[in-house]
Design a protein around this motif. Structure first.
Motif, PDB file in Angstrom:
ATOM      1  N   GLN A 223     -26.756 -49.758  34.814  1.00  0.00           N
ATOM      2  CA  GLN A 223     -27.697 -49.729  35.926  1.00  0.00           C
ATOM      3  C   GLN A 223     -29.118 -49.985  35.395  1.00  0.00           C
ATOM      4  O   GLN A 223     -29.496 -49.432  34.349  1.00  0.00           O
ATOM      5  CB  GLN A 223     -27.660 -48.364  36.642  1.00  0.00           C
ATOM      6  CG  GLN A 223     -26.287 -47.975  37.173  1.00  0.00           C
ATOM      7  CD  GLN A 223     -25.964 -48.673  38.485  1.00  0.00           C
ATOM      8  OE1 GLN A 223     -26.166 -49.882  38.632  1.00  0.00           O
ATOM      9  NE2 GLN A 223     -25.453 -47.912  39.440  1.00  0.00           N
ATOM     10  N   ASP A 242     -24.359 -42.160  40.349  1.00  0.00           N
ATOM     11  CA  ASP A 242     -23.917 -42.058  38.952  1.00  0.00           C
ATOM     12  C   ASP A 242     -22.872 -40.957  38.794  1.00  0.00           C
ATOM     13  O   ASP A 242     -21.889 -41.116  38.052  1.00  0.00           O
ATOM     14  CB  ASP A 242     -25.115 -41.758  38.036  1.00  0.00           C
ATOM     15  CG  ASP A 242     -26.056 -42.949  37.887  1.00  0.00           C
ATOM     16  OD1 ASP A 242     -25.712 -44.047  38.363  1.00  0.00           O
ATOM     17  OD2 ASP A 242     -27.137 -42.779  37.286  1.00  0.00           O
ATOM     18  N   VAL A 252     -21.408 -44.663  32.463  1.00  0.00           N
ATOM     19  CA  VAL A 252     -22.607 -45.185  33.122  1.00  0.00           C
ATOM     20  C   VAL A 252     -23.811 -45.074  32.187  1.00  0.00           C
ATOM     21  O   VAL A 252     -24.109 -43.990  31.677  1.00  0.00           O
ATOM     22  CB  VAL A 252     -22.914 -44.419  34.431  1.00  0.00           C
ATOM     23  CG1 VAL A 252     -24.138 -45.012  35.120  1.00  0.00           C
ATOM     24  CG2 VAL A 252     -21.699 -44.434  35.356  1.00  0.00           C
ATOM     25  N   ARG A 254     -27.979 -46.098  32.139  1.00  0.00           N
ATOM     26  CA  ARG A 254     -29.104 -46.507  32.979  1.00  0.00           C
ATOM     27  C   ARG A 254     -30.301 -46.798  32.083  1.00  0.00           C
ATOM     28  O   ARG A 254     -30.695 -45.975  31.247  1.00  0.00           O
ATOM     29  CB  ARG A 254     -29.439 -45.407  33.989  1.00  0.00           C
ATOM     30  CG  ARG A 254     -30.485 -45.801  35.018  1.00  0.00           C
ATOM     31  CD  ARG A 254     -30.602 -44.717  36.087  1.00  0.00           C
ATOM     32  NE  ARG A 254     -29.432 -44.684  36.947  1.00  0.00           N
ATOM     33  CZ  ARG A 254     -29.253 -45.481  37.993  1.00  0.00           C
ATOM     34  NH1 ARG A 254     -30.175 -46.397  38.309  1.00  0.00           N
ATOM     35  NH2 ARG A 254     -28.168 -45.384  38.729  1.00  0.00           N
TER      36      ARG A 254
END
Length: 281
Positions: A223, A242, A252, A254
């Motif tokens: 992300q 998330d 995940v 970011r």
């Protein structure tokens, strides 16, 4: 009222002018003196004249023999002004490297010349020089936001920024970053860089009710946070999404746009290490 035409001319020039320019425009010593005597204009230093009520920051720059630049020149040009920089209160002034020293209380002096030539008696720097000083003065994130605002306001085009002979590494970094954001966007830039490593990357794949920016392989979500992700409501939505992704077994990561544009080595290292651990499969 023989001073009235002179005051009108002075206002048209931006409120501040050198007396030699006034004389070339057809205004004599008597007209200038009359405007000062009647309180419609004031003298700055020996040969500068300003209309009453002229911009205080510009007057400060002229008073020390410099030009308005950097943070202090952003608002007059229509560019975004970082709140922290605005709250600082100092007047940013560009001065020649060989200029005589002066008291710098309340000032932020920029001694280096910018890439664009400027008329000897200009009171404000060229927009490209303003951007150059911003690149050296502000944090990279704030500087990039200022450069983006210059593009968004139509003050300068990304293609122009790329062709300018910037004299600092930061100037070149910001020119490239601004071009990336304008031409393709943060997400596409990161996608191309990861595909160049031989990774299978898809953009805007819908998972858990929302699209993810990048999906590497089948299980690795990347992300990318642009400026809008700084908003509290958006940040809460990001955290919620998330959490759902992690509960579904996705890994995940970011990253913000500062990391993608200015610290890509870190981003690449995290993602390739995750792939080495099989977190994408």
């Amino acid at each position: 009222m023989q001073h009235a035409p002179f005051v009108a001319w002075l206002m048209q020039t931006g409120g501040v002018a050198h007396t030699s320019d006034a004389r070339r425009a057809g205004y004599g010593t008597r007209e200038i003196a009359d405007a000062v005597l009647r309180g419609h204009a004031l003298r700055i230093r020996r040969s500068w004249i300003a209309v009453r009520g002229a911009d205080a920051a510009t007057l400060t720059a002229v008073d020390v023999g410099g030009r308005l630049t950097c943070v202090s020149a952003l608002a007059p040009l229509g560019m975004w002004v970082p709140p922290a920089a605005a709250a600082d209160g100092r007047v940013h002034v560009s001065v020649a490297p060989n200029a005589s020293r002066f008291a710098q209380a309340g000032l932020r002096a920029h001694w280096g010349a910018g890439p664009a030539p400027v008329a000897p008696r200009a009171v404000r720097e060229h927009p490209l020089n303003v951007l150059a000083h911003v690149s050296e003065c502000l944090e990279l994130v704030d500087a990039l936001a200022v450069w983006e605002s210059a593009v968004n306001k139509g003050i300068v085009a990304p293609a122009v920024l790329r062709r300018v002979k910037w004299r600092s590494v930061r100037g070149r970094q910001l020119a490239e970053a601004t071009s990336v954001l304008s031409d393709s966007g943060l997400e596409t830039h990161a996608c191309h860089a990861l595909r160049a490593l031989g990774l299978a990357v898809r953009q805007q794949v819908w998972i858990a009710g929302q699209p993810v920016d990048l999906l590497v392989g089948e299980r690795l979500v990347v992300q990318l946070d642009g400026g809008h992700h700084l908003e509290k409501k958006q940040r809460r939505r990001d955290i919620t999404h998330d959490s759902r992704l992690r509960l579904m077994g996705y890994t995940v990561f970011r990253f913000d746009y500062h990391q993608v544009l200015f610290d890509w080595a870190h981003v690449e290292s995290v993602i390739t290490t995750a792939v080495a651990q099989g977190l994408h499969a």
